[in-house]
Scaffold this motif. Sequence first.
Motif, PDB file in Angstrom:
ATOM      1  N   GLU A  24       0.721  -1.252  -0.065  1.00 48.89           N
ATOM      2  CA  GLU A  24      -0.070  -0.061   0.146  1.00 48.89           C
ATOM      3  C   GLU A  24       0.986   1.259   0.083  1.00 48.89           C
ATOM      4  O   GLU A  24       0.415   2.448  -0.649  1.00 48.89           O
ATOM      5  CB  GLU A  24      -0.902   0.118   1.237  1.00 48.89           C
ATOM      6  CG  GLU A  24      -1.967  -0.932   1.304  1.00 48.89           C
ATOM      7  CD  GLU A  24      -2.779  -1.071   2.559  1.00 48.89           C
ATOM      8  OE1 GLU A  24      -3.948  -1.341   2.538  1.00 48.89           O
ATOM      9  OE2 GLU A  24      -2.277  -0.686   3.687  1.00 48.89           O
ATOM     10  N   ARG A  25       1.695   1.383   0.715  1.00 49.27           N
ATOM     11  CA  ARG A  25       2.636   2.553   0.642  1.00 49.27           C
ATOM     12  C   ARG A  25       3.431   2.596  -0.554  1.00 49.27           C
ATOM     13  O   ARG A  25       3.623   3.729  -0.909  1.00 49.27           O
ATOM     14  CB  ARG A  25       3.942   2.369   1.903  1.00 49.27           C
ATOM     15  CG  ARG A  25       3.549   2.356   3.294  1.00 49.27           C
ATOM     16  CD  ARG A  25       4.393   2.298   4.462  1.00 49.27           C
ATOM     17  NE  ARG A  25       5.247   1.038   4.481  1.00 49.27           N
ATOM     18  CZ  ARG A  25       5.037  -0.005   5.082  1.00 49.27           C
ATOM     19  NH1 ARG A  25       3.690   0.022   5.733  1.00 49.27           N
ATOM     20  NH2 ARG A  25       5.876  -0.963   5.109  1.00 49.27           N
ATOM     21  N   THR A  26       3.966   1.567  -1.365  1.00 50.37           N
ATOM     22  CA  THR A  26       4.326   1.664  -2.497  1.00 50.37           C
ATOM     23  C   THR A  26       3.375   2.144  -3.607  1.00 50.37           C
ATOM     24  O   THR A  26       3.730   3.089  -4.362  1.00 50.37           O
ATOM     25  CB  THR A  26       4.834   0.292  -3.109  1.00 50.37           C
ATOM     26  OG1 THR A  26       5.690  -0.286  -2.386  1.00 50.37           O
ATOM     27  CG2 THR A  26       5.462   0.212  -4.628  1.00 50.37           C
ATOM     28  N   LYS A  27       2.301   1.798  -3.521  1.00 50.54           N
ATOM     29  CA  LYS A  27       1.216   2.240  -4.483  1.00 50.54           C
ATOM     30  C   LYS A  27       0.877   3.788  -3.978  1.00 50.54           C
ATOM     31  O   LYS A  27       0.532   4.454  -4.963  1.00 50.54           O
ATOM     32  CB  LYS A  27      -0.284   1.267  -4.115  1.00 50.54           C
ATOM     33  CG  LYS A  27      -1.423   1.906  -5.003  1.00 50.54           C
ATOM     34  CD  LYS A  27      -2.622   1.038  -4.824  1.00 50.54           C
ATOM     35  CE  LYS A  27      -3.744   1.254  -5.517  1.00 50.54           C
ATOM     36  NZ  LYS A  27      -4.892   0.465  -5.374  1.00 50.54           N
ATOM     37  N   PHE A  28       0.612   3.897  -2.836  1.00 50.00           N
ATOM     38  CA  PHE A  28       0.577   5.451  -2.357  1.00 50.00           C
ATOM     39  C   PHE A  28       1.525   6.457  -2.790  1.00 50.00           C
ATOM     40  O   PHE A  28       1.316   7.702  -3.146  1.00 50.00           O
ATOM     41  CB  PHE A  28       0.505   5.564  -0.590  1.00 50.00           C
ATOM     42  CG  PHE A  28       0.389   6.995  -0.150  1.00 50.00           C
ATOM     43  CD1 PHE A  28      -1.118   7.711  -0.466  1.00 50.00           C
ATOM     44  CD2 PHE A  28       1.347   7.584   0.549  1.00 50.00           C
ATOM     45  CE1 PHE A  28      -1.054   8.977  -0.112  1.00 50.00           C
ATOM     46  CE2 PHE A  28       1.093   8.786   0.814  1.00 50.00           C
ATOM     47  CZ  PHE A  28       0.092   9.640   0.582  1.00 50.00           C
ATOM     48  N   SER A  29       2.794   5.911  -3.018  1.00 50.30           N
ATOM     49  CA  SER A  29       4.047   6.937  -3.261  1.00 50.30           C
ATOM     50  C   SER A  29       3.915   7.276  -4.733  1.00 50.30           C
ATOM     51  O   SER A  29       4.463   8.291  -5.057  1.00 50.30           O
ATOM     52  CB  SER A  29       5.325   6.125  -3.074  1.00 50.30           C
ATOM     53  OG  SER A  29       5.418   5.097  -3.995  1.00 50.30           O
ATOM     54  N   GLY A  30       3.060   6.551  -5.749  1.00 50.28           N
ATOM     55  CA  GLY A  30       2.552   7.055  -6.881  1.00 50.28           C
ATOM     56  C   GLY A  30       1.415   7.926  -7.148  1.00 50.28           C
ATOM     57  O   GLY A  30       1.188   8.107  -8.317  1.00 50.28           O
ATOM     58  N   THR A  31       0.798   8.092  -6.191  1.00 50.51           N
ATOM     59  CA  THR A  31      -0.144   8.974  -6.014  1.00 50.51           C
ATOM     60  C   THR A  31      -0.205  10.470  -6.171  1.00 50.51           C
ATOM     61  O   THR A  31       0.840  11.119  -5.881  1.00 50.51           O
ATOM     62  CB  THR A  31      -1.378   8.596  -5.039  1.00 50.51           C
ATOM     63  OG1 THR A  31      -0.714   9.273  -3.867  1.00 50.51           O
ATOM     64  CG2 THR A  31      -1.615   7.303  -4.766  1.00 50.51           C
ATOM     65  N   GLU A  32      -1.284  11.277  -6.679  1.00 46.56           N
ATOM     66  CA  GLU A  32      -1.139  12.579  -6.576  1.00 46.56           C
ATOM     67  C   GLU A  32      -1.125  13.310  -5.166  1.00 46.56           C
ATOM     68  O   GLU A  32      -0.436  14.310  -4.926  1.00 46.56           O
ATOM     69  CB  GLU A  32      -2.466  13.370  -7.441  1.00 46.56           C
ATOM     70  CG  GLU A  32      -2.392  14.659  -7.412  1.00 46.56           C
ATOM     71  CD  GLU A  32      -1.113  15.478  -8.257  1.00 46.56           C
ATOM     72  OE1 GLU A  32      -0.557  16.396  -7.700  1.00 46.56           O
ATOM     73  OE2 GLU A  32      -0.938  14.639  -9.328  1.00 46.56           O
ATOM     74  N   GLU A  33      -1.767  12.655  -4.160  1.00 40.72           N
ATOM     75  CA  GLU A  33      -1.700  13.100  -3.011  1.00 40.72           C
ATOM     76  C   GLU A  33      -0.195  12.861  -2.258  1.00 40.72           C
ATOM     77  O   GLU A  33      -0.027  13.862  -1.537  1.00 40.72           O
ATOM     78  CB  GLU A  33      -2.716  12.149  -1.945  1.00 40.72           C
ATOM     79  CG  GLU A  33      -4.148  12.494  -2.246  1.00 40.72           C
ATOM     80  CD  GLU A  33      -4.843  11.586  -3.294  1.00 40.72           C
ATOM     81  OE1 GLU A  33      -6.124  11.803  -3.587  1.00 40.72           O
ATOM     82  OE2 GLU A  33      -4.004  10.992  -4.082  1.00 40.72           O
ATOM     83  N   TYR A  34       0.462  11.891  -2.806  1.00 35.86           N
ATOM     84  CA  TYR A  34       1.792  11.811  -2.182  1.00 35.86           C
ATOM     85  C   TYR A  34       2.673  12.895  -2.783  1.00 35.86           C
ATOM     86  O   TYR A  34       3.499  13.604  -2.278  1.00 35.86           O
ATOM     87  CB  TYR A  34       2.233  10.546  -2.559  1.00 35.86           C
ATOM     88  CG  TYR A  34       3.814  10.551  -2.060  1.00 35.86           C
ATOM     89  CD1 TYR A  34       3.981   9.918  -0.779  1.00 35.86           C
ATOM     90  CD2 TYR A  34       4.947  10.566  -2.713  1.00 35.86           C
ATOM     91  CE1 TYR A  34       5.311   9.748  -0.122  1.00 35.86           C
ATOM     92  CE2 TYR A  34       6.313  10.214  -2.436  1.00 35.86           C
ATOM     93  CZ  TYR A  34       6.365  10.126  -0.972  1.00 35.86           C
ATOM     94  OH  TYR A  34       7.549  10.021  -0.526  1.00 35.86           O
ATOM     95  N   LYS A  35       2.538  13.188  -4.062  1.00 40.72           N
ATOM     96  CA  LYS A  35       3.134  14.640  -4.699  1.00 40.72           C
ATOM     97  C   LYS A  35       2.956  15.570  -3.884  1.00 40.72           C
ATOM     98  O   LYS A  35       3.680  16.518  -3.714  1.00 40.72           O
ATOM     99  CB  LYS A  35       2.702  14.474  -6.280  1.00 40.72           C
ATOM    100  CG  LYS A  35       3.373  13.448  -6.872  1.00 40.72           C
ATOM    101  CD  LYS A  35       2.895  13.439  -8.474  1.00 40.72           C
ATOM    102  CE  LYS A  35       3.137  12.016  -9.201  1.00 40.72           C
ATOM    103  NZ  LYS A  35       2.538  12.075 -10.420  1.00 40.72           N
ATOM    104  N   GLN A  36       1.513  15.628  -3.442  1.00 41.40           N
ATOM    105  CA  GLN A  36       1.277  17.131  -2.944  1.00 41.40           C
ATOM    106  C   GLN A  36       1.795  17.073  -1.570  1.00 41.40           C
ATOM    107  O   GLN A  36       2.289  18.237  -0.922  1.00 41.40           O
ATOM    108  CB  GLN A  36      -0.207  17.260  -2.744  1.00 41.40           C
ATOM    109  CG  GLN A  36      -1.065  17.529  -4.305  1.00 41.40           C
ATOM    110  CD  GLN A  36      -2.593  17.516  -3.983  1.00 41.40           C
ATOM    111  OE1 GLN A  36      -3.101  18.067  -3.042  1.00 41.40           O
ATOM    112  NE2 GLN A  36      -3.335  17.011  -4.909  1.00 41.40           N
TER     113      GLN A  36
END
Length: 126
Positions: A51-63
Motif C-alpha cells: 500500500e505504501r508503494t502504491k501510495f507513493s505514486g499518487t497525486e496526494e503523495y506528490k502534494q
Amino acid sequence: MPKQMPFEKRCKEALKSVESFAKTANNWGEIHNMFLGIGGKMFEFFPEASERTKFSGTEEYKQIKQIMSDAPEGVPDMPRDQVSGKFVVRLPVSLHAALVREAKEEGVSLNQLCEVKLAVQLRAVV
C-alpha cells in the motif's frame, strides 16, 4: 485508520492530515517526521508495504512532498538557494545492498528510506 476504508479515501485523509499539521509545524523536518518518520502517519494510513508503494505514486503523495518542500528549512544560516536538495553519497556495496533490501521490505523507495533515516538523526538539530 480502519483497514476497511477504501484506499483512495485513505490517500485523501493522509493529505488532509499533513496539510493540517503543516499549519503549525516549524519546519520541513517536523512534517517529514510526523508523516514519513518511524511510527509516522503514513504507516497508520498504509500499514502494508504494498500500500505504501502504491501510495507513493499518487497525486496526494506528490502534494505531500510539495508541502514538505515548501516548508521552512529550520536552519536559519542556510538559505534555500544555496542547497539543491540532492547530493551523491558513495557507500560500500554491502551497505547499499542492505538499504535496498530494507526499502523493499518496507515498501518504500530507497530515497524515502534514506530520507527517514537521515531525518530521524537530524531531529535534535532541526
